[in-house]
Write a protein that holds these residues in place. Structure first.
Motif, PDB file in Angstrom:
ATOM      1  N   SER A 403       0.851  -1.183   0.000  1.00 25.94           N
ATOM      2  CA  SER A 403       0.000   0.000   0.000  1.00 25.94           C
ATOM      3  C   SER A 403       0.889   1.237   0.000  1.00 25.94           C
ATOM      4  O   SER A 403       2.066   1.175   0.378  1.00 25.94           O
ATOM      5  CB  SER A 403      -0.926   0.014   1.231  1.00 25.94           C
ATOM      6  N   ARG A 404       0.307   2.348  -0.405  1.00 28.88           N
ATOM      7  CA  ARG A 404       1.024   3.620  -0.367  1.00 28.88           C
ATOM      8  C   ARG A 404       0.872   4.234   1.013  1.00 28.88           C
ATOM      9  O   ARG A 404      -0.209   4.215   1.604  1.00 28.88           O
ATOM     10  CB  ARG A 404       0.492   4.583  -1.428  1.00 28.88           C
ATOM     11  N   ILE A 405       1.954   4.820   1.511  1.00 28.35           N
ATOM     12  CA  ILE A 405       1.943   5.456   2.817  1.00 28.35           C
ATOM     13  C   ILE A 405       2.652   6.798   2.699  1.00 28.35           C
ATOM     14  O   ILE A 405       3.370   7.060   1.731  1.00 28.35           O
ATOM     15  CB  ILE A 405       2.640   4.585   3.890  1.00 28.35           C
ATOM     16  N   ARG A 406       2.457   7.663   3.697  1.00 28.08           N
ATOM     17  CA  ARG A 406       3.195   8.915   3.755  1.00 28.08           C
ATOM     18  C   ARG A 406       3.440   9.277   5.219  1.00 28.08           C
ATOM     19  O   ARG A 406       2.540   9.193   6.053  1.00 28.08           O
ATOM     20  CB  ARG A 406       2.455  10.057   3.055  1.00 28.08           C
ATOM     21  N   THR A 407       4.672   9.690   5.485  1.00 27.46           N
ATOM     22  CA  THR A 407       5.078  10.038   6.840  1.00 27.46           C
ATOM     23  C   THR A 407       4.752  11.501   7.123  1.00 27.46           C
ATOM     24  O   THR A 407       5.057  12.366   6.302  1.00 27.46           O
ATOM     25  CB  THR A 407       6.584   9.811   7.013  1.00 27.46           C
ATOM     26  N   PRO A 408       4.134  11.817   8.249  1.00 28.40           N
ATOM     27  CA  PRO A 408       3.880  13.224   8.584  1.00 28.40           C
ATOM     28  C   PRO A 408       5.181  13.936   8.933  1.00 28.40           C
ATOM     29  O   PRO A 408       6.206  13.314   9.237  1.00 28.40           O
ATOM     30  CB  PRO A 408       2.945  13.143   9.792  1.00 28.40           C
ATOM     31  N   TYR A 409       5.135  15.251   8.905  1.00 28.20           N
ATOM     32  CA  TYR A 409       6.331  16.038   9.176  1.00 28.20           C
ATOM     33  C   TYR A 409       6.653  16.029  10.667  1.00 28.20           C
ATOM     34  O   TYR A 409       5.779  16.170  11.518  1.00 28.20           O
ATOM     35  CB  TYR A 409       6.140  17.482   8.700  1.00 28.20           C
ATOM     36  N   LEU A 410       7.918  15.837  10.966  1.00 31.74           N
ATOM     37  CA  LEU A 410       8.422  15.900  12.335  1.00 31.74           C
ATOM     38  C   LEU A 410       9.782  16.581  12.279  1.00 31.74           C
ATOM     39  O   LEU A 410      10.705  16.076  11.631  1.00 31.74           O
ATOM     40  CB  LEU A 410       8.546  14.506  12.950  1.00 31.74           C
TER      41      LEU A 410
END
Length: 458
Positions: A403-410
């Motif tokens: 699946s496609r995922i995306r990491t939030p900004y940190l």
């Protein structure tokens, strides 16, 4: 003139309303979905459910009893029967609905019509999951949740289970080290690979685990997290000294398991099927997570002496990947490329890494290195990641699912602050003390005396 004035008086508010709706849809899609998109899609689903299911070929012929009952009570035409629909449950990102399949249907039939259902009900995407035999759940996503990532408030987190990204179906992507002990993360420069690694460390820092890092870029990636690291190697020479210590720690843990469970001391480690989680909590050693950034630096050689060192390090990494899980040692290997061209042992090490996360890469061959052997159809999805979407990746494992995922900004500062606050959780591992990184002392600015805060002038 009066008609024109009336038109302007009515059209002005309508234009403002339309403009506000368009702005909300573009800048605040979650608010738009809750106020406008969700009710519209729900009305479409309720009004067209039977006809859409029939157009998608998801209906079956009615039973004889149903045919007799319809003919006896009404004169209307007997239509095919769609899957029985459950209650529509709205969420902050879409809708959820369960369907009980008719006899002869399977979840693959519904999944094949997901794109048709998306257009018929006016949503961004439709995902199908199996709840139990004969029951599937449709997850309707109202907007692109990966464009601006917002992690759900409630996630399935726990010990060695850390949510690090958001899936395209609006569910959290959880890195579970007990289920997927080792993982390979690939990505080109500025693809978001470092952000993904940053989330992993920040989520693991408050837990009772030992964090060990190998960063051959002089430690620029992992040095900010030094207060929480039990060991850090910043060049291949230090890594060559650290890896044998980890292998020895793994062997000592196997000896502990043997002694506790009465296994003969001469039994090979490969034949031990239990792990540290079967030991009493008072005797159980803490798990170790090893982060290897830019793994290709461990494979590059310039002289014959470097080749001998490389072969030794690769052998030790392979041993940790093969045997480390039962000893509570987990690998998180990161790099830009990881293929057979790196040298002997690269392909064998990659085969031991169950989880795969592929960010944007520079060529198709790099995507195949990460996903080609577990999910060939995911390679094209990884190659389609745009440069203006850092943090977007394709995640898969050896089960074939992806699946496609995306990491939030940190921010790096926030992650480093979490590690500083968790510095007291660094476990006491005597074997790793020589590799404990030096933690710089934070200088606290001393306020100037009141008499010197303002310069004295004539």
């Amino acid at each position: 003139m009066t008609d024109l004035t009336t038109l302007l008086e009515v059209g002005g508010p309508l234009a403002a309303l339309g403009g506000g709706t368009a702005y909300t849809r573009a800048k605040h899609p979650a608010v738009y979905w809750s106020a406008v998109g969700g009710p519209i899609s729900t009305a479409r689903l309720l009004s067209s459910y039977s006809s859409v299911m029939e157009a998608c070929g998801l209906t079956v012929a009615p039973s004889r009893l149903r045919v007799l009952a319809v003919k006896a009570t009404t004169r209307r035409e007997v239509r095919p029967v769609p899957p029985r629909r459950g209650i529509i449950r709205p969420t902050s990102t879409g809708l959820r609905i369960r369907l009980r399949l008719a006899p002869g249907q399977e979840p693959a039939d519904v999944a094949a019509s997901a794109e048709r259902l998306r257009h018929a009900w006016g949503v961004h995407a439709v995902y199908v999951t199996t709840v139990k035999p004969g029951v599937v759940e449709l997850r309707l996503v109202g907007y692109d949740v990966l464009r601006r990532v917002r992690m759900p408030r409630k996630t399935d987190s726990g010990f060695l289970k850390v949510p690090v990204a958001l899936r395209e179906d609006a569910t959290p992507f959880v890195r579970d080290y007990r289920a997927v002990p080792h993982q390979l993360t690939l990505g080109a420069t500025l693809s978001g690979k470092s952000m993904y690694l940053r989330h992993l460390i920040a989520r693991l820092a408050p837990q009772a685990v030992a964090l060990v890092g190998i960063d051959c870029k002089r430690g620029v990636e992992l040095a900010p997290f030094a207060p929480r690291l039990s060991a850090l190697a910043t060049d291949p020479d230090e890594a060559a000294e650290l890896l044998p210590v980890l292998v020895k720690e793994m062997e000592d843990r196997y000896d502990l398991i043997k002694a506790r469970q009465g296994i003969a001391p001469d039994t090979p480690d490969e034949e031990i099927t239990s792990d540290i989680w079967g030991l009493p909590e008072s005797e159980r050693p803490l798990p170790i997570v090893l982060f290897v950034d830019e793994v290709a630096e461990l494979f590059l050689t310039a002289t014959r002496k470097d080749e001998e060192r490389r072969d030794e390090m690769v052998t030790q990494l392979i041993r940790l990947a093969q045997l480390g899980r039962a000893a509570g040692i987990y690998l998180e290997v990161c790099g830009q490329r990881f293929g057979a061209e790196l040298g002997k042992g690269a392909t064998m090490l990659r085969a031991q890494l169950t989880g795969r996360v592929c960010h944007r890469v520079n060529d198709e061959a790099s995507a195949k290195m990460a996903l080609g052997d577990i999910a060939p159809e995911a390679v094209s999805a990884a190659c389609a990641i745009a440069p203006e979407l850092p943090g977007l990746a394709v995640a898969g494992d050896t089960s074939g699912g992806w699946s496609r995922i995306r990491t939030p900004y940190l921010s790096l500062g926030d992650a480093a602050e979490i590690c500083r606050e968790s510095a007291h959780l660094v476990p006491d591992l005597p074997a790793l003390k020589p590799f404990r990184p030096d933690v710089p002392v934070r200088l606290v600015a001393t306020p100037a005396p009141a008499a010197l805060r303002h310069p004295v002038t004539d």
